[in-house]
Design a protein around this motif. Structure first.
Motif, mmCIF file in Angstrom:
data_model
loop_
_atom_site.group_PDB
_atom_site.id
_atom_site.type_symbol
_atom_site.label_atom_id
_atom_site.label_comp_id
_atom_site.label_asym_id
_atom_site.label_seq_id
_atom_site.Cartn_x
_atom_site.Cartn_y
_atom_site.Cartn_z
ATOM 1 N N GLY A 1 45.429 8.900 11.982
ATOM 2 C CA GLY A 1 44.517 10.090 12.992
ATOM 3 C C GLY A 1 44.294 10.729 12.251
ATOM 4 N N ILE A 2 44.711 11.412 11.122
ATOM 5 C CA ILE A 2 45.076 12.794 10.361
ATOM 6 C C ILE A 2 43.582 12.478 9.809
ATOM 7 N N VAL A 3 42.821 11.697 10.008
ATOM 8 C CA VAL A 3 41.615 11.682 8.536
ATOM 9 C C VAL A 3 40.043 11.914 9.906
ATOM 10 N N ASN A 4 39.695 13.651 8.927
ATOM 11 C CA ASN A 4 38.447 14.169 10.201
ATOM 12 C C ASN A 4 38.036 12.785 10.638
ATOM 13 N N PRO A 5 36.940 12.403 11.423
ATOM 14 C CA PRO A 5 36.124 11.644 11.817
ATOM 15 C C PRO A 5 34.995 11.664 11.694
ATOM 16 N N GLU A 6 34.283 12.828 10.940
ATOM 17 C CA GLU A 6 33.225 13.072 10.680
ATOM 18 C C GLU A 6 33.017 12.585 9.146
ATOM 19 N N VAL A 7 34.031 12.134 8.533
ATOM 20 C CA VAL A 7 33.981 11.563 7.033
ATOM 21 C C VAL A 7 33.112 10.607 7.098
ATOM 22 N N VAL A 8 34.164 9.804 8.498
ATOM 23 C CA VAL A 8 34.569 8.411 8.614
ATOM 24 C C VAL A 8 32.923 8.022 9.609
ATOM 25 N N ARG A 9 32.865 8.155 9.834
ATOM 26 C CA ARG A 9 31.237 8.684 10.397
ATOM 27 C C ARG A 9 30.381 8.950 9.608
ATOM 28 N N ARG A 10 29.631 9.702 8.516
ATOM 29 C CA ARG A 10 29.323 9.378 7.570
ATOM 30 C C ARG A 10 29.408 8.521 6.698
ATOM 31 N N LEU A 11 30.668 8.278 5.945
ATOM 32 C CA LEU A 11 31.290 6.863 5.530
ATOM 33 C C LEU A 11 30.086 6.032 6.096
ATOM 34 N N ALA A 12 30.472 5.935 7.541
ATOM 35 C CA ALA A 12 30.042 4.496 7.973
ATOM 36 C C ALA A 12 28.301 4.267 7.899
ATOM 37 N N GLU A 13 27.832 5.423 8.257
ATOM 38 C CA GLU A 13 26.073 6.069 7.948
ATOM 39 C C GLU A 13 25.249 5.616 6.255
ATOM 40 N N GLY A 14 26.283 5.189 5.916
ATOM 41 C CA GLY A 14 25.571 5.634 4.406
ATOM 42 C C GLY A 14 25.598 7.043 3.858
#
Length: 350
Positions: free
Chosen positions: A155-168
């Motif tokens: 839960g401490i990971v910035n969701p924007e990092v995850v989103r941008r990873l997932a979107e390539g």
């Protein structure tokens, strides 16, 4: 991007999962296994292979959740034991029967202790490892700031990092794109990485979601409002599940090398990814104060635990490398390689 001369890319079926790896050197050579950390792959070591001494077989797998290894969930409640067991399965499949020289970078610093607790090794190398008490939410002695380990986990990971990873996203249009994250935390700003495009492409293979990166989380009444879940790599790093202080109890005790970038901001006594540090700086509102949730003194914790290892009869060599951040093997490859191979050679000679 094309492999460097002499480097082999292999997919190995094991009794746990299919593992992709890059390797170098003769198959009958002395085995050296290099395990990458979070948001990376085995190719983060590839540039070191051509300069290695003769007679070694270097094996650098993509760990579960990353790269081209089979996409299976990670059980965070085992800490990094899934990774350790995957390595054991890989070595069985490769018919590597003698003890290996084992290196763990960052996250994998915990995995190599899990492995060494169950299998003999010739040496252990910690490369800017996660703290022996895991990442985030603990005091200097490893006691959790809150009973539920709030302030650590997925839960401490910035969701924007995850989103941008997932979107390539391979751009620098956001500080949360992986290319920007690399430039800001993997290495110092002064370092210009010639393989940056390759390394960005490798990280973009990361499996995102609750099962892998970053993992799930649960709501908490404690700051900052979330506590670790049970799946995924960031939960596996939580002090709730990650603790490699048992390295002190290894018997026999393999020689240990600890190399660390002097300017590392990821694994540091005031890490810029630790909520204690970010709260004090005002980046995360509601910080309860240093008496409740201080910065985790990660490097001091590593030094203390390896000091106990030495006091218990183990040999520890420490090299803190000026001019390097979280990736001294990338930032200072010739210097770091010289230290590493000198250590491995000495360990091999006994």
């Amino acid at each position: 991007m094309q492999l460097l001369p002499g480097v082999r890319s292999v997919v190995v079926p094991t009794d746990r999962l299919e593992v992709h790896l890059v390797e170098y050197g003769p198959e009958e050579g002395v085995p050296v296994v290099m395990l990458h950390g979070n948001l990376s792959t085995g190719r983060f070591f590839e540039h070191l292979f051509p300069g290695a001494p003769q007679g070694y077989r270097i094996i650098a797998p993509d760990m579960r959740c990353f790269g081209d290894t089979e996409r299976l969930p990670l059980d965070a409640t085992r800490g990094l034991a899934d990774w350790a067991d995957d390595v054991a399965a890989l070595l069985r499949a490769l018919r590597v029967e003698r003890p290996v020289h084992l290196l763990g970078w960052s996250t994998a610093g915990a995995a190599i202790v899990d492995f060494a607790s169950a299998h003999p090794v010739t040496s252990l190398t910690f490369l800017d490892p996660v703290s022996p008490y895991g990442f985030g939410g603990v005091l200097a002695d490893g006691t959790p700031c809150f009973p539920d380990f709030a302030g650590s986990g997925g839960g401490i990971v910035n969701p924007e990092v995850v989103r941008r990873l997932a979107e390539g996203d391979d751009t620098t249009e956001s500080p949360f794109s992986i290319r920007s994250v690399m430039r800001g935390s993997y290495w110092l700003e002064s370092h210009s990485e010639p393989r940056e495009d390759l390394l960005v492409a490798e990280v973009l293979k990361t499996v995102t979601g609750d099962d892998n990166y970053p993992g799930d989380s649960v709501a908490s009444p404690n700051w900052p409002g979330s506590a670790p879940g049970t799946t995924g790599i960031i939960n596996a790093l939580s002090p709730k599940y990650c603790n490699w202080t048992r390295v002190v109890d290894l018997d026999p005790k393999p020689p240990v090398l600890w190399t660390h970038g002097a300017e590392d901001t990821v694994v540091a006594d005031a890490s810029m990814q630790d909520l204690g540090t970010l709260g004090e700086l005002g980046y995360v509102p509601g910080w309860p104060g240093a008496d409740v949730f201080p910065s985790q003194p990660m490097v001091s914790q590593i030094r203390e635990v390896l000091g106990r290892y030495a006091a218990a009869g183990g040999h520890v060599r420490t090299e803190i490398l000026p001019g390097a951040g979280h990736s001294p093997h990338i930032e200072l490859p010739e210097l770091w390689s010289g230290v590493f191979w000198d250590f491995v050679g000495a360990a091999e000679r006994g």
